[in-house]
Design a protein around this motif. Structure first.
Motif, PDB file in Angstrom:
ATOM      1  N   ALA A 239       0.780  -1.347   0.138  1.00 57.17           N
ATOM      2  CA  ALA A 239       0.076   0.093  -0.179  1.00 57.17           C
ATOM      3  C   ALA A 239       0.841   1.255  -0.023  1.00 57.17           C
ATOM      4  N   PRO A 240       0.734   2.187  -0.777  1.00 52.15           N
ATOM      5  CA  PRO A 240       1.447   3.517  -1.204  1.00 52.15           C
ATOM      6  C   PRO A 240       1.882   4.121   0.209  1.00 52.15           C
ATOM      7  N   VAL A 241       0.823   4.472   0.986  1.00 56.68           N
ATOM      8  CA  VAL A 241       0.919   4.997   2.195  1.00 56.68           C
ATOM      9  C   VAL A 241       1.581   4.302   3.303  1.00 56.68           C
ATOM     10  N   LEU A 242       1.679   3.120   3.352  1.00 55.58           N
ATOM     11  CA  LEU A 242       2.527   1.977   4.148  1.00 55.58           C
ATOM     12  C   LEU A 242       4.117   2.046   3.768  1.00 55.58           C
TER      13      LEU A 242
ATOM     14  N   LEU B  54       5.394   5.369   4.916  1.00 58.26           N
ATOM     15  CA  LEU B  54       5.405   5.240   6.324  1.00 58.26           C
ATOM     16  C   LEU B  54       6.570   4.341   6.734  1.00 58.26           C
ATOM     17  N   CYS B  55       6.860   3.089   6.190  1.00 63.87           N
ATOM     18  CA  CYS B  55       7.965   2.292   6.726  1.00 63.87           C
ATOM     19  C   CYS B  55       9.194   2.890   6.038  1.00 63.87           C
ATOM     20  N   ALA B  56       9.250   3.496   5.152  1.00 67.61           N
ATOM     21  CA  ALA B  56      10.570   4.281   4.548  1.00 67.61           C
ATOM     22  C   ALA B  56      11.119   5.242   5.700  1.00 67.61           C
ATOM     23  N   ILE B  57      10.306   5.775   6.369  1.00 65.24           N
ATOM     24  CA  ILE B  57      10.511   6.615   7.575  1.00 65.24           C
ATOM     25  C   ILE B  57      11.281   5.916   8.623  1.00 65.24           C
ATOM     26  N   LEU B  58      10.544   4.930   9.119  1.00 70.95           N
ATOM     27  CA  LEU B  58      11.147   3.959  10.048  1.00 70.95           C
ATOM     28  C   LEU B  58      12.408   3.175   9.729  1.00 70.95           C
ATOM     29  N   ARG B  59      12.561   2.801   8.357  1.00 73.51           N
ATOM     30  CA  ARG B  59      13.865   2.381   8.054  1.00 73.51           C
ATOM     31  C   ARG B  59      14.776   3.031   8.025  1.00 73.51           C
ATOM     32  N   ALA B  60      14.552   4.343   7.568  1.00 74.45           N
ATOM     33  CA  ALA B  60      15.769   5.435   7.845  1.00 74.45           C
ATOM     34  C   ALA B  60      16.115   5.891   9.233  1.00 74.45           C
ATOM     35  N   ASP B  61      14.998   5.443  10.195  1.00 74.21           N
ATOM     36  CA  ASP B  61      15.455   5.775  11.700  1.00 74.21           C
ATOM     37  C   ASP B  61      14.776   4.900  12.506  1.00 74.21           C
ATOM     38  N   PRO B  62      15.370   3.574  12.559  1.00 74.90           N
ATOM     39  CA  PRO B  62      14.483   2.504  13.672  1.00 74.90           C
ATOM     40  C   PRO B  62      14.329   3.015  14.844  1.00 74.90           C
TER      41      PRO B  62
ATOM     42  N   ARG C 265       0.157  11.753  10.344  1.00 77.31           N
ATOM     43  CA  ARG C 265      -0.114  13.135  10.057  1.00 77.31           C
ATOM     44  C   ARG C 265       1.055  13.548   9.009  1.00 77.31           C
ATOM     45  N   GLN C 266       2.147  12.820   8.996  1.00 77.97           N
ATOM     46  CA  GLN C 266       3.204  13.053   8.071  1.00 77.97           C
ATOM     47  C   GLN C 266       2.862  12.649   6.747  1.00 77.97           C
ATOM     48  N   VAL C 267       2.384  11.259   6.579  1.00 84.66           N
ATOM     49  CA  VAL C 267       1.954  10.614   5.276  1.00 84.66           C
ATOM     50  C   VAL C 267       0.569  11.104   4.773  1.00 84.66           C
ATOM     51  N   GLY C 268      -0.194  11.712   5.621  1.00 84.04           N
ATOM     52  CA  GLY C 268      -1.651  11.949   5.155  1.00 84.04           C
ATOM     53  C   GLY C 268      -2.643  10.731   5.542  1.00 84.04           C
ATOM     54  N   ALA C 269      -2.589  10.161   6.380  1.00 84.36           N
ATOM     55  CA  ALA C 269      -3.429   9.043   6.593  1.00 84.36           C
ATOM     56  C   ALA C 269      -3.756   8.938   8.156  1.00 84.36           C
ATOM     57  N   SER C 270      -5.168   8.570   8.515  1.00 85.35           N
ATOM     58  CA  SER C 270      -5.424   8.605   9.742  1.00 85.35           C
ATOM     59  C   SER C 270      -4.881   7.131  10.518  1.00 85.35           C
ATOM     60  N   GLU C 271      -4.822   7.336  11.908  1.00 87.60           N
ATOM     61  CA  GLU C 271      -4.229   6.284  12.735  1.00 87.60           C
ATOM     62  C   GLU C 271      -5.049   4.889  12.451  1.00 87.60           C
ATOM     63  N   ARG C 272      -6.427   5.180  12.253  1.00 84.44           N
ATOM     64  CA  ARG C 272      -7.217   3.966  12.339  1.00 84.44           C
ATOM     65  C   ARG C 272      -7.095   3.455  10.781  1.00 84.44           C
ATOM     66  N   THR C 273      -6.912   4.191   9.634  1.00 85.95           N
ATOM     67  CA  THR C 273      -6.480   3.513   8.279  1.00 85.95           C
ATOM     68  C   THR C 273      -5.179   2.828   8.497  1.00 85.95           C
ATOM     69  N   LEU C 274      -4.144   3.633   8.954  1.00 84.08           N
ATOM     70  CA  LEU C 274      -3.167   2.755   9.038  1.00 84.08           C
ATOM     71  C   LEU C 274      -2.966   1.527   9.852  1.00 84.08           C
ATOM     72  N   SER C 275      -3.639   1.551  11.038  1.00 82.57           N
ATOM     73  CA  SER C 275      -3.770   0.110  11.648  1.00 82.57           C
ATOM     74  C   SER C 275      -4.495  -0.835  10.992  1.00 82.57           C
ATOM     75  N   ARG C 276      -5.517  -0.528  10.322  1.00 82.52           N
ATOM     76  CA  ARG C 276      -6.232  -1.488   9.316  1.00 82.52           C
ATOM     77  C   ARG C 276      -5.191  -1.979   8.321  1.00 82.52           C
ATOM     78  N   LEU C 277      -4.542  -1.115   7.489  1.00 85.38           N
ATOM     79  CA  LEU C 277      -3.379  -1.305   6.687  1.00 85.38           C
ATOM     80  C   LEU C 277      -2.408  -2.309   6.943  1.00 85.38           C
ATOM     81  N   PHE C 278      -1.915  -2.008   8.038  1.00 88.25           N
ATOM     82  CA  PHE C 278      -0.805  -2.946   8.585  1.00 88.25           C
ATOM     83  C   PHE C 278      -1.246  -4.462   9.010  1.00 88.25           C
ATOM     84  N   ARG C 279      -2.515  -4.241   9.401  1.00 86.17           N
ATOM     85  CA  ARG C 279      -2.971  -5.776   9.626  1.00 86.17           C
ATOM     86  C   ARG C 279      -3.346  -6.659   8.255  1.00 86.17           C
ATOM     87  N   ALA C 280      -3.995  -5.802   7.396  1.00 77.97           N
ATOM     88  CA  ALA C 280      -4.397  -6.371   5.934  1.00 77.97           C
ATOM     89  C   ALA C 280      -3.149  -6.493   5.007  1.00 77.97           C
TER      90      ALA C 280
END
Length: 247
Positions: free
Chosen positions: A146-149, A152-160, A171-186
């Motif tokens: 998913a593009p938004v993930l 987000l994951c690129a941010i964390l890979r750059a700085d674990p 807020r930085q990648v333009g998605a809500s916490e609820r949407t991101l939580s769902r995407l991480f699981r899916a």
């Protein structure tokens, strides 16, 4: 991944790979066990990365496009198995526990010449038997689609060590916490905290292989203290970071 080489038969051999070295993307028609007796091995596929220190091995099913990366000097042992030999019934890559007997079997099998000697045939049978009893370990860092993930994951890979909450990162990648939580699981099959912990453990293994002090690794990878890092590392790998370095 780069252009893929086709190797009809998975080799059985041992080889040394210099720190930072790699075996580029390839696939073969056989299964393969990939084991690092020294150093930290990362096996990367389109689905993610499987990381294996010296008490783990990576199972690579036949036909899987993959590449090997060495962190620290890597003493690599490869065991090719016919596509009909699948003692664990796995059709996806997996990280397996390598108990002492299985380790010695892998080392002996990759050391002996493949000359059809009856003793080698018996050794192979015992190796397959022990392999069938090897439990899988959750040392897998899946790659997002998913593009938004991906962002987000690129941010964390750059700085674990990044400690912002999922809401703040959203807020930085333009998605809500609820949407991101769902995407991480899916998309990744795990929660945000689980994925970030796997990323931090992966980076910790790399830094330890490069000789970084335990305290430095803990803070670089986002743990509040060396003690907290040691506890998580021990639960994931069965030994402490200091013991890991000596191995």
């Amino acid at each position: 991944m780069p252009e893929t080489r086709l190797l009809p038969h998975a080799p059985t051999r041992r080889q040394w790979i210099e720190p930072g070295g790699a075996i580029t993307a390839h696939r073969h028609d056989d299964h393969q066990i990939v084991y690092a007796a020294r150093g930290v091995l990362a096996v990367t596929t389109a689905a993610g990365t499987w990381v294996a220190p010296a008490n783990r091995a990576v199972w690579v099913p036949a036909g899987t496009e993959h590449a090997h990366h060495a962190h620290g000097g890597l003493e690599l042992h490869l065991v090719g198995l016919d596509a009909t030999d699948n003692p664990l019934g796995l059709d996806e890559p997996a990280v397996l526990t390598v108990e002492p007997l299985l380790r010695e079997l892998i080392l002996a099998y990759t050391r002996a010449p493949d000359d059809g000697d009856p003793a080698r045939v018996r050794l192979r049978a015992v190796l397959l038997d022990r392999l069938s009893a090897s439990p899988q370990q959750p040392v897998h860092l899946p790659s997002p689609t998913a593009p938004v993930l991906v962002a987000l994951c690129a941010i964390l890979r750059a700085d674990p060590g990044e400690r912002r909450t999922l809401a703040a990162l959203g807020r930085q990648v333009g998605a809500s916490e609820r949407t991101l939580s769902r995407l991480f699981r899916a998309d990744l099959g795990m929660t945000f905290p689980q994925w970030r912990t796997q990323l931090r453990l992966y980076r910790a293994l790399v830094l330890l292989a490069e000789g970084a002090p335990v305290t430095s690794v803990a803070h670089t990878c986002g743990w509040s203290s060396a003690g907290a890092f040691i506890d998580v590392f021990r639960r994931a790998y069965g030994h402490t970071p200091g013991t890991h370095r000596t191995r």
